[in-house]
Design a protein around this motif. Sequence first.
Motif, short mmCIF file in Angstrom:
data_model
loop_
_atom_site.label_atom_id
_atom_site.label_comp_id
_atom_site.label_asym_id
_atom_site.label_seq_id
_atom_site.Cartn_x
_atom_site.Cartn_y
_atom_site.Cartn_z
N ILE A 1 -0.78 -4.19 -5.44
CA ILE A 1 -0.41 -2.83 -5.01
C ILE A 1 -1.67 -1.95 -5.04
N VAL A 2 -1.85 -1.18 -3.97
CA VAL A 2 -2.88 -0.14 -4.00
C VAL A 2 -2.15 1.19 -3.90
N ASN A 3 -2.23 1.98 -4.96
CA ASN A 3 -1.43 3.22 -5.04
C ASN A 3 -2.24 4.45 -4.61
N PHE A 4 -2.08 4.80 -3.32
CA PHE A 4 -2.69 6.02 -2.80
C PHE A 4 -1.70 7.19 -2.87
N ALA A 5 -0.40 6.89 -2.93
CA ALA A 5 0.62 7.95 -2.78
C ALA A 5 0.40 9.04 -3.82
N ALA A 6 0.27 10.24 -3.34
CA ALA A 6 0.03 11.37 -4.25
C ALA A 6 0.15 12.67 -3.48
N GLU A 7 0.41 13.72 -4.22
CA GLU A 7 0.12 15.06 -3.74
C GLU A 7 -1.36 15.24 -4.04
N SER A 8 -2.17 15.59 -3.03
CA SER A 8 -3.62 15.47 -3.20
C SER A 8 -4.41 16.77 -3.06
N HIS A 9 -3.73 17.88 -2.74
CA HIS A 9 -4.51 19.09 -2.44
C HIS A 9 -4.50 20.09 -3.60
N VAL A 10 -5.68 20.36 -4.15
CA VAL A 10 -5.82 21.22 -5.33
C VAL A 10 -5.17 22.59 -5.11
N ASP A 11 -5.40 23.21 -3.94
CA ASP A 11 -4.86 24.56 -3.71
C ASP A 11 -3.34 24.57 -3.78
N ARG A 12 -2.70 23.51 -3.25
CA ARG A 12 -1.23 23.44 -3.31
C ARG A 12 -0.76 23.28 -4.75
N SER A 13 -1.54 22.57 -5.57
CA SER A 13 -1.12 22.36 -6.97
C SER A 13 -1.22 23.67 -7.75
N VAL B 1 0.87 -1.18 0.00
CA VAL B 1 0.00 0.00 0.00
C VAL B 1 0.90 1.23 0.00
N THR B 2 0.77 2.09 -1.01
CA THR B 2 1.59 3.31 -1.02
C THR B 2 0.76 4.46 -0.49
N GLY B 3 1.43 5.40 0.19
CA GLY B 3 0.70 6.55 0.74
C GLY B 3 -0.21 6.16 1.89
N GLY B 4 0.15 5.09 2.57
CA GLY B 4 -0.70 4.56 3.64
C GLY B 4 -0.69 5.38 4.93
N ALA B 5 0.18 6.39 5.01
CA ALA B 5 0.17 7.24 6.21
C ALA B 5 -0.72 8.47 6.02
N GLY B 6 -1.35 8.57 4.85
CA GLY B 6 -2.26 9.69 4.60
C GLY B 6 -3.67 9.35 5.06
N PHE B 7 -4.60 10.19 4.66
CA PHE B 7 -5.99 10.06 5.11
C PHE B 7 -6.64 8.74 4.66
N ILE B 8 -6.79 8.56 3.36
CA ILE B 8 -7.54 7.38 2.89
C ILE B 8 -6.69 6.11 3.06
N GLY B 9 -5.40 6.23 2.78
CA GLY B 9 -4.52 5.05 2.90
C GLY B 9 -4.53 4.47 4.31
N TRP C 1 -20.33 13.74 -1.67
CA TRP C 1 -19.55 13.29 -0.52
C TRP C 1 -19.75 11.82 -0.19
N LEU C 2 -18.64 11.14 0.10
CA LEU C 2 -18.67 9.72 0.47
C LEU C 2 -17.82 9.52 1.72
N HIS C 3 -18.36 8.77 2.69
CA HIS C 3 -17.55 8.48 3.88
C HIS C 3 -16.38 7.60 3.49
N VAL C 4 -15.22 7.88 4.09
CA VAL C 4 -13.99 7.16 3.71
C VAL C 4 -14.13 5.64 3.92
N ALA C 5 -14.93 5.21 4.90
CA ALA C 5 -15.10 3.76 5.11
C ALA C 5 -15.77 3.11 3.91
N ASP C 6 -16.70 3.84 3.28
CA ASP C 6 -17.36 3.31 2.07
C ASP C 6 -16.38 3.28 0.90
N HIS C 7 -15.50 4.28 0.82
CA HIS C 7 -14.47 4.25 -0.24
C HIS C 7 -13.58 3.02 -0.03
N CYS C 8 -13.19 2.76 1.21
CA CYS C 8 -12.29 1.62 1.49
C CYS C 8 -12.94 0.30 1.11
#
Length: 344
Positions: free
Chosen positions: A85-97, A13-21, A223-230
Amino acid sequence: MSAADTRTEALLVTGGAGFIGSNFIRWALAERPAWRIVNVDKLTYAGNLENLAQIAEDSRYRFVRADIRDRARMRELMGEGVWGIVNFAAESHVDRSIESATEFLETNILGTQVLMEEAREAKVTRFLQVSTDEVYGSLGPDGKFSEATPLAPNSPYSASKAAADLMARAAFHTHGFPALITRCSNNYGPYQFPEKLIPLMITNAMAGEALPVYGDGCQVRDWLHVADHCSALGVVLERGEPGEVYNIGGSNELKNLDIVRVILESLGKPQTLIRHVKDRPGHDRRYAIDSSKLQSRLGWRPSIPFGEGIRATIRWYQENTLWWQRIKSGEYLEYYRRTYGERL
Ligand code: NAD
Ligand code: DAU
Protein backbone atom coordinates in the motif's frame (compact mmCIF):
# COMPACT_ATOMS: atom_id res chain seq x y z
CA MET A 1 13.29 -7.49 -10.99
CA SER A 2 12.22 -7.05 -7.36
CA ALA A 3 10.40 -9.64 -5.23
CA ALA A 4 7.21 -7.65 -5.69
CA ASP A 5 7.32 -8.15 -9.47
CA THR A 6 6.67 -11.88 -9.17
CA ARG A 7 3.38 -11.37 -7.31
CA THR A 8 -0.07 -11.52 -8.77
CA GLU A 9 -1.53 -9.29 -6.06
CA ALA A 10 -2.09 -5.60 -6.61
CA LEU A 11 -0.44 -2.51 -5.20
CA LEU A 12 -3.13 -0.43 -3.50
CA VAL A 13 -2.57 3.29 -3.98
CA THR A 14 -4.76 5.60 -1.89
CA GLY A 15 -5.39 9.20 -2.93
CA GLY A 16 -4.28 8.34 -6.45
CA ALA A 17 -6.58 10.93 -8.05
CA GLY A 18 -4.66 13.77 -6.40
CA PHE A 19 -1.49 15.52 -7.53
CA ILE A 20 1.33 13.22 -6.38
CA GLY A 21 -0.74 10.02 -6.37
CA SER A 22 -1.73 10.41 -10.03
CA ASN A 23 1.88 11.13 -11.00
CA PHE A 24 2.96 8.06 -9.02
CA ILE A 25 0.42 5.79 -10.76
CA ARG A 26 1.62 6.96 -14.19
CA TRP A 27 5.22 6.37 -13.05
CA ALA A 28 4.43 2.88 -11.73
CA LEU A 29 2.54 1.71 -14.84
CA ALA A 30 5.37 2.95 -17.07
CA GLU A 31 8.32 1.76 -14.96
CA ARG A 32 6.97 -1.45 -13.38
CA PRO A 33 5.15 -3.38 -16.16
CA ALA A 34 4.39 -6.34 -13.86
CA TRP A 35 2.50 -4.28 -11.27
CA ARG A 36 -1.28 -4.05 -11.06
CA ILE A 37 -2.58 -0.90 -9.39
CA VAL A 38 -5.83 -0.37 -7.50
CA ASN A 39 -6.43 3.34 -6.93
CA VAL A 40 -8.69 4.04 -3.94
CA ASP A 41 -9.79 7.66 -3.76
CA LYS A 42 -12.74 9.37 -2.14
CA LEU A 43 -12.64 12.16 -4.74
CA THR A 44 -12.70 15.14 -2.43
CA TYR A 45 -12.35 18.57 -4.06
CA ALA A 46 -8.65 17.67 -4.61
CA GLY A 47 -9.27 14.37 -6.41
CA ASN A 48 -9.65 14.64 -10.16
CA LEU A 49 -9.97 11.61 -12.42
CA GLU A 50 -8.99 13.80 -15.36
CA ASN A 51 -5.45 13.52 -13.91
CA LEU A 52 -5.50 9.86 -14.94
CA ALA A 53 -7.36 10.07 -18.25
CA GLN A 54 -4.30 8.80 -20.19
CA ILE A 55 -4.13 5.50 -18.31
CA ALA A 56 -7.77 4.95 -17.32
CA GLU A 57 -8.17 2.10 -19.81
CA ASP A 58 -4.92 0.31 -18.92
CA SER A 59 -5.78 -3.31 -18.04
CA ARG A 60 -3.34 -3.17 -15.10
CA TYR A 61 -5.24 -0.25 -13.52
CA ARG A 62 -8.52 -0.07 -11.62
CA PHE A 63 -10.22 2.87 -9.89
CA VAL A 64 -12.36 2.40 -6.78
CA ARG A 65 -14.19 5.34 -5.26
CA ALA A 66 -13.97 4.83 -1.50
CA ASP A 67 -13.02 6.56 1.72
CA ILE A 68 -9.97 5.12 3.49
CA ARG A 69 -11.96 5.44 6.75
CA ASP A 70 -14.47 2.88 5.45
CA ARG A 71 -13.13 -0.20 7.26
CA ALA A 72 -15.46 -2.74 5.61
CA ARG A 73 -14.56 -1.49 2.13
CA MET A 74 -10.83 -1.47 2.91
CA ARG A 75 -11.10 -5.04 4.24
CA GLU A 76 -12.96 -6.15 1.14
CA LEU A 77 -10.35 -4.58 -1.18
CA MET A 78 -7.41 -6.05 0.72
CA GLY A 79 -9.16 -9.43 0.69
CA GLU A 80 -8.90 -9.36 -3.10
CA GLY A 81 -5.11 -9.63 -2.78
CA VAL A 82 -2.82 -6.70 -2.06
CA TRP A 83 0.96 -6.97 -1.59
CA GLY A 84 1.62 -3.35 -0.74
CA ILE A 85 0.00 0.00 0.00
CA VAL A 86 1.17 3.51 -0.78
CA ASN A 87 -0.89 5.92 1.31
CA PHE A 88 -1.18 9.32 -0.36
CA ALA A 89 -4.79 9.93 0.74
CA ALA A 90 -4.90 13.04 2.86
CA GLU A 91 -6.23 16.50 3.30
CA SER A 92 -3.08 18.29 2.16
CA HIS A 93 -3.56 22.06 2.15
CA VAL A 94 -2.23 24.00 5.16
CA ASP A 95 -4.55 27.00 4.64
CA ARG A 96 -7.65 24.76 4.70
CA SER A 97 -6.45 23.12 7.92
CA ILE A 98 -6.24 26.57 9.52
CA GLU A 99 -9.86 27.24 8.52
CA SER A 100 -11.11 23.87 9.79
CA ALA A 101 -9.06 20.95 11.11
CA THR A 102 -11.55 18.14 11.75
CA GLU A 103 -11.41 16.57 8.30
CA PHE A 104 -7.62 16.57 8.55
CA LEU A 105 -7.70 14.58 11.76
CA GLU A 106 -10.30 12.18 10.41
CA THR A 107 -8.61 11.36 7.11
CA ASN A 108 -4.96 11.87 7.92
CA ILE A 109 -4.93 10.16 11.32
CA LEU A 110 -7.99 7.91 11.61
CA GLY A 111 -7.99 6.98 7.91
CA THR A 112 -4.34 5.96 8.08
CA GLN A 113 -5.01 3.95 11.23
CA VAL A 114 -7.92 2.08 9.59
CA LEU A 115 -5.73 1.29 6.59
CA MET A 116 -2.89 0.03 8.77
CA GLU A 117 -5.14 -2.17 10.91
CA GLU A 118 -6.76 -3.76 7.87
CA ALA A 119 -3.40 -4.13 6.14
CA ARG A 120 -2.01 -5.91 9.21
CA GLU A 121 -5.00 -8.26 9.24
CA ALA A 122 -4.52 -8.96 5.50
CA LYS A 123 -0.78 -9.51 6.02
CA VAL A 124 0.21 -6.86 3.50
CA THR A 125 4.02 -6.91 3.23
CA ARG A 126 4.81 -3.21 2.52
CA PHE A 127 3.00 -0.11 3.79
CA LEU A 128 4.43 3.20 2.64
CA GLN A 129 3.16 6.23 4.54
CA VAL A 130 3.75 9.31 2.36
CA SER A 131 4.54 12.03 4.86
CA THR A 132 5.98 15.51 4.77
CA ASP A 133 8.92 17.60 5.95
CA GLU A 134 6.38 19.86 7.69
CA VAL A 135 6.23 17.41 10.62
CA TYR A 136 9.65 18.77 11.70
CA GLY A 137 8.35 22.33 12.10
CA SER A 138 10.31 25.38 11.02
CA LEU A 139 14.07 26.01 10.65
CA GLY A 140 16.11 29.12 11.38
CA PRO A 141 18.53 30.42 8.74
CA ASP A 142 20.88 27.41 9.07
CA GLY A 143 20.72 23.63 9.20
CA LYS A 144 18.50 21.00 7.60
CA PHE A 145 15.91 18.46 8.76
CA SER A 146 17.38 14.98 9.21
CA GLU A 147 15.39 11.88 10.14
CA ALA A 148 16.60 12.43 13.75
CA THR A 149 15.14 15.96 13.98
CA PRO A 150 12.41 15.98 16.66
CA LEU A 151 8.85 16.31 15.39
CA ALA A 152 7.50 19.82 16.03
CA PRO A 153 4.54 20.40 13.69
CA ASN A 154 3.08 23.91 13.68
CA SER A 155 -0.13 23.69 11.63
CA PRO A 156 -3.19 21.46 12.10
CA TYR A 157 -2.22 19.80 8.78
CA SER A 158 1.34 19.00 9.84
CA ALA A 159 0.20 17.92 13.32
CA SER A 160 -2.19 15.42 11.71
CA LYS A 161 0.59 14.07 9.47
CA ALA A 162 2.95 13.78 12.46
CA ALA A 163 0.29 11.87 14.41
CA ALA A 164 -0.08 9.40 11.53
CA ASP A 165 3.71 8.98 11.37
CA LEU A 166 3.75 8.16 15.08
CA MET A 167 0.97 5.59 14.67
CA ALA A 168 2.94 3.99 11.82
CA ARG A 169 6.02 3.91 14.02
CA ALA A 170 4.01 2.37 16.87
CA ALA A 171 2.52 -0.27 14.55
CA PHE A 172 6.04 -1.30 13.52
CA HIS A 173 7.37 -1.48 17.07
CA THR A 174 4.31 -3.10 18.61
CA HIS A 175 3.16 -5.45 15.89
CA GLY A 176 6.10 -5.75 13.52
CA PHE A 177 3.89 -4.06 10.92
CA PRO A 178 5.99 -3.36 7.77
CA ALA A 179 5.55 0.42 7.78
CA LEU A 180 7.93 2.69 5.89
CA ILE A 181 7.70 6.46 6.24
CA THR A 182 8.90 9.05 3.75
CA ARG A 183 9.07 12.78 4.50
CA CYS A 184 9.32 14.89 1.38
CA SER A 185 9.76 18.60 0.81
CA ASN A 186 7.51 20.76 -1.41
CA ASN A 187 6.61 19.19 -4.75
CA TYR A 188 5.81 20.95 -8.01
CA GLY A 189 4.95 19.68 -11.49
CA PRO A 190 1.99 18.74 -13.70
CA TYR A 191 -1.52 18.19 -12.26
CA GLN A 192 -0.93 20.16 -9.04
CA PHE A 193 -4.20 21.65 -7.79
CA PRO A 194 -4.15 25.42 -8.38
CA GLU A 195 -4.56 26.39 -4.72
CA LYS A 196 -0.86 25.60 -4.01
CA LEU A 197 1.81 28.27 -4.53
CA ILE A 198 3.34 27.37 -7.91
CA PRO A 199 0.20 26.45 -9.91
CA LEU A 200 -1.77 29.30 -8.31
CA MET A 201 0.87 31.82 -9.36
CA ILE A 202 1.25 30.38 -12.88
CA THR A 203 -2.48 30.32 -13.55
CA ASN A 204 -3.14 33.74 -12.00
CA ALA A 205 -0.30 35.24 -14.03
CA MET A 206 -1.62 33.64 -17.22
CA ALA A 207 -5.04 35.16 -16.49
CA GLY A 208 -3.49 38.58 -15.70
CA GLU A 209 -4.73 38.35 -12.08
CA ALA A 210 -2.93 39.45 -8.91
CA LEU A 211 -0.40 37.08 -7.30
CA PRO A 212 -1.05 36.94 -3.51
CA VAL A 213 2.26 36.62 -1.64
CA TYR A 214 1.84 35.96 2.08
CA GLY A 215 3.71 38.43 4.35
CA ASP A 216 7.15 39.46 3.13
CA GLY A 217 7.44 36.45 0.77
CA CYS A 218 10.83 35.53 2.21
CA GLN A 219 9.73 32.13 3.53
CA VAL A 220 11.93 29.36 2.15
CA ARG A 221 10.81 26.00 0.75
CA ASP A 222 12.96 23.16 -0.64
CA TRP A 223 11.44 22.34 -4.04
CA LEU A 224 11.45 18.90 -5.68
CA HIS A 225 9.89 17.93 -9.01
CA VAL A 226 7.07 15.43 -8.48
CA ALA A 227 8.74 12.93 -10.86
CA ASP A 228 11.76 12.80 -8.53
CA HIS A 229 9.45 12.27 -5.54
CA CYS A 230 7.78 9.36 -7.39
CA SER A 231 11.09 7.67 -8.20
CA ALA A 232 12.14 8.02 -4.55
CA LEU A 233 8.87 6.46 -3.38
CA GLY A 234 9.45 3.55 -5.77
CA VAL A 235 12.91 2.97 -4.31
CA VAL A 236 11.66 3.07 -0.71
CA LEU A 237 8.67 0.85 -1.49
CA GLU A 238 10.88 -1.81 -3.07
CA ARG A 239 14.06 -1.62 -1.03
CA GLY A 240 13.44 0.43 2.10
CA GLU A 241 13.84 -1.08 5.55
CA PRO A 242 10.52 -1.47 7.43
CA GLY A 243 10.36 0.77 10.50
CA GLU A 244 12.68 3.35 8.90
CA VAL A 245 12.02 6.97 7.98
CA TYR A 246 13.50 8.38 4.75
CA ASN A 247 13.69 12.11 4.03
CA ILE A 248 13.23 13.10 0.38
CA GLY A 249 14.33 16.49 -0.94
CA GLY A 250 15.98 18.28 -3.80
CA SER A 251 18.46 20.51 -1.91
CA ASN A 252 16.84 23.33 -3.76
CA GLU A 253 15.91 26.11 -1.37
CA LEU A 254 14.11 29.14 -2.73
CA LYS A 255 12.22 32.10 -1.29
CA ASN A 256 8.56 32.29 -2.33
CA LEU A 257 9.09 35.76 -3.78
CA ASP A 258 11.95 34.53 -5.99
CA ILE A 259 9.73 31.75 -7.38
CA VAL A 260 6.94 34.20 -8.10
CA ARG A 261 9.40 36.50 -9.91
CA VAL A 262 10.72 33.62 -12.05
CA ILE A 263 7.17 32.66 -13.02
CA LEU A 264 6.26 36.23 -14.03
CA GLU A 265 9.46 36.61 -16.00
CA SER A 266 9.00 33.29 -17.83
CA LEU A 267 5.46 34.26 -18.79
CA GLY A 268 6.47 37.77 -19.85
CA LYS A 269 4.12 39.29 -17.23
CA PRO A 270 4.82 42.44 -15.16
CA GLN A 271 6.19 42.15 -11.61
CA THR A 272 3.46 44.66 -10.63
CA LEU A 273 1.02 41.72 -10.47
CA ILE A 274 2.62 40.79 -7.12
CA ARG A 275 0.42 41.67 -4.10
CA HIS A 276 1.74 41.26 -0.57
CA VAL A 277 -1.23 40.05 1.48
CA LYS A 278 -1.83 39.14 5.14
CA ASP A 279 0.53 36.40 6.31
CA ARG A 280 -0.59 32.80 6.95
CA PRO A 281 -1.11 32.36 10.74
CA GLY A 282 1.78 30.39 12.26
CA HIS A 283 3.59 30.47 8.91
CA ASP A 284 6.71 28.24 8.96
CA ARG A 285 9.72 30.31 7.90
CA ARG A 286 12.07 27.78 6.35
CA TYR A 287 12.16 24.10 5.36
CA ALA A 288 15.28 22.30 4.10
CA ILE A 289 15.72 18.55 3.82
CA ASP A 290 18.81 16.43 4.29
CA SER A 291 18.14 13.36 2.10
CA SER A 292 21.62 11.82 2.48
CA LYS A 293 20.21 8.69 4.17
CA LEU A 294 18.07 7.84 1.15
CA GLN A 295 20.91 8.69 -1.20
CA SER A 296 23.60 6.66 0.59
CA ARG A 297 21.50 3.65 1.65
CA LEU A 298 19.21 3.23 -1.33
CA GLY A 299 21.11 5.05 -4.09
CA TRP A 300 18.34 7.54 -5.03
CA ARG A 301 19.23 10.90 -6.59
CA PRO A 302 17.01 13.76 -7.77
CA SER A 303 17.36 14.18 -11.52
CA ILE A 304 15.47 17.34 -12.50
CA PRO A 305 17.18 20.70 -11.87
CA PHE A 306 14.71 23.37 -10.72
CA GLY A 307 15.29 25.66 -13.72
CA GLU A 308 14.40 22.86 -16.13
CA GLY A 309 11.51 21.58 -14.00
CA ILE A 310 9.84 24.95 -13.53
CA ARG A 311 10.06 25.77 -17.27
CA ALA A 312 8.47 22.39 -18.12
CA THR A 313 5.80 22.95 -15.46
CA ILE A 314 4.92 26.41 -16.76
CA ARG A 315 4.71 24.94 -20.29
CA TRP A 316 2.41 22.18 -18.99
CA TYR A 317 -0.02 24.73 -17.51
CA GLN A 318 0.12 26.70 -20.78
CA GLU A 319 -0.69 23.58 -22.79
CA ASN A 320 -3.40 22.34 -20.40
CA THR A 321 -5.48 25.46 -19.82
CA LEU A 322 -8.77 23.53 -19.93
CA TRP A 323 -7.63 21.27 -17.08
CA TRP A 324 -7.04 24.16 -14.66
CA GLN A 325 -9.78 26.43 -15.93
CA ARG A 326 -12.33 23.68 -15.21
CA ILE A 327 -10.95 23.45 -11.66
CA LYS A 328 -10.93 27.18 -11.07
CA SER A 329 -14.48 27.55 -12.40
CA GLY A 330 -15.70 24.52 -10.37
CA GLU A 331 -16.89 22.74 -13.55
CA TYR A 332 -14.85 19.65 -12.71
CA LEU A 333 -17.08 19.11 -9.65
CA GLU A 334 -20.19 19.18 -11.81
CA TYR A 335 -18.67 16.41 -13.91
CA TYR A 336 -18.36 14.23 -10.80
CA ARG A 337 -21.86 15.05 -9.61
CA ARG A 338 -23.25 13.98 -12.97
CA THR A 339 -21.06 10.87 -13.14
CA TYR A 340 -21.55 9.69 -9.58
CA GLY A 341 -24.93 11.21 -8.84
CA GLU A 342 -24.06 12.37 -5.34
CA ARG A 343 -22.70 15.35 -3.55
CA LEU A 344 -18.98 15.52 -2.94
P1 NAD B 1 -3.79 16.19 -2.98
O1 NAD B 1 -4.59 17.03 -2.04
O2 NAD B 1 -3.53 16.68 -4.35
O3 NAD B 1 -4.44 14.74 -3.10
C1 NAD B 1 -5.01 14.06 -2.02
C2 NAD B 1 -5.92 12.96 -2.57
O4 NAD B 1 -6.44 12.21 -1.46
C3 NAD B 1 -7.12 13.47 -3.36
O5 NAD B 1 -7.24 12.76 -4.57
C4 NAD B 1 -8.30 13.21 -2.44
O6 NAD B 1 -9.50 12.96 -3.14
C5 NAD B 1 -7.82 11.97 -1.69
N1 NAD B 1 -8.49 11.80 -0.37
C6 NAD B 1 -8.65 12.74 0.60
N2 NAD B 1 -9.30 12.21 1.64
C7 NAD B 1 -9.54 10.90 1.34
C8 NAD B 1 -10.15 9.83 2.04
N3 NAD B 1 -10.68 9.99 3.27
N4 NAD B 1 -10.20 8.61 1.44
C9 NAD B 1 -9.70 8.44 0.19
N5 NAD B 1 -9.12 9.42 -0.51
C10 NAD B 1 -9.02 10.64 0.06
O7 NAD B 1 -2.42 15.92 -2.20
P2 NAD B 1 -0.93 15.76 -2.77
O8 NAD B 1 -0.29 17.08 -2.84
O9 NAD B 1 -0.96 14.87 -3.97
O10 NAD B 1 -0.26 14.98 -1.53
C11 NAD B 1 -0.37 13.56 -1.45
C12 NAD B 1 0.29 13.10 -0.16
O11 NAD B 1 1.66 13.51 -0.14
C13 NAD B 1 -0.34 13.69 1.10
O12 NAD B 1 -0.39 12.67 2.08
C14 NAD B 1 0.60 14.80 1.53
O13 NAD B 1 0.59 14.96 2.92
C15 NAD B 1 1.93 14.25 1.04
N6 NAD B 1 2.96 15.25 0.67
C16 NAD B 1 2.65 16.25 -0.21
C17 NAD B 1 3.66 17.15 -0.60
C18 NAD B 1 3.37 18.26 -1.59
O14 NAD B 1 4.24 19.11 -1.80
N7 NAD B 1 2.23 18.31 -2.25
C19 NAD B 1 4.94 17.03 -0.08
C20 NAD B 1 5.20 16.00 0.85
C21 NAD B 1 4.20 15.11 1.20
O1 DAU C 1 6.58 20.83 2.58
C1 DAU C 1 5.68 19.88 2.08
C2 DAU C 1 4.28 20.47 2.07
O2 DAU C 1 4.25 21.39 0.98
C3 DAU C 1 3.21 19.41 1.90
O3 DAU C 1 3.21 18.57 3.03
C4 DAU C 1 1.82 20.06 1.74
O4 DAU C 1 0.84 19.07 1.48
C5 DAU C 1 1.89 21.03 0.57
O5 DAU C 1 0.64 21.70 0.44
C6 DAU C 1 3.02 22.03 0.78
O6 DAU C 1 2.72 22.90 1.92
P1 DAU C 1 3.07 24.46 1.87
O7 DAU C 1 2.24 25.15 2.86
O8 DAU C 1 4.54 24.68 1.93
O9 DAU C 1 2.59 24.76 0.35
P2 DAU C 1 1.77 25.98 -0.29
O10 DAU C 1 1.84 25.78 -1.77
O11 DAU C 1 0.42 26.14 0.33
O12 DAU C 1 2.64 27.23 0.12
C7 DAU C 1 4.02 27.31 -0.25
C8 DAU C 1 4.55 28.62 0.30
O13 DAU C 1 3.94 29.71 -0.42
C9 DAU C 1 4.21 28.87 1.76
O14 DAU C 1 5.28 29.56 2.37
C10 DAU C 1 2.98 29.76 1.73
C11 DAU C 1 3.21 30.58 0.46
N1 DAU C 1 1.99 31.00 -0.26
C12 DAU C 1 1.08 30.05 -0.59
C13 DAU C 1 -0.08 30.40 -1.24
C14 DAU C 1 -1.13 29.34 -1.59
C15 DAU C 1 1.81 32.33 -0.62
O15 DAU C 1 2.67 33.18 -0.34
N2 DAU C 1 0.68 32.67 -1.29
C16 DAU C 1 -0.29 31.76 -1.59
O16 DAU C 1 -1.35 32.16 -2.19
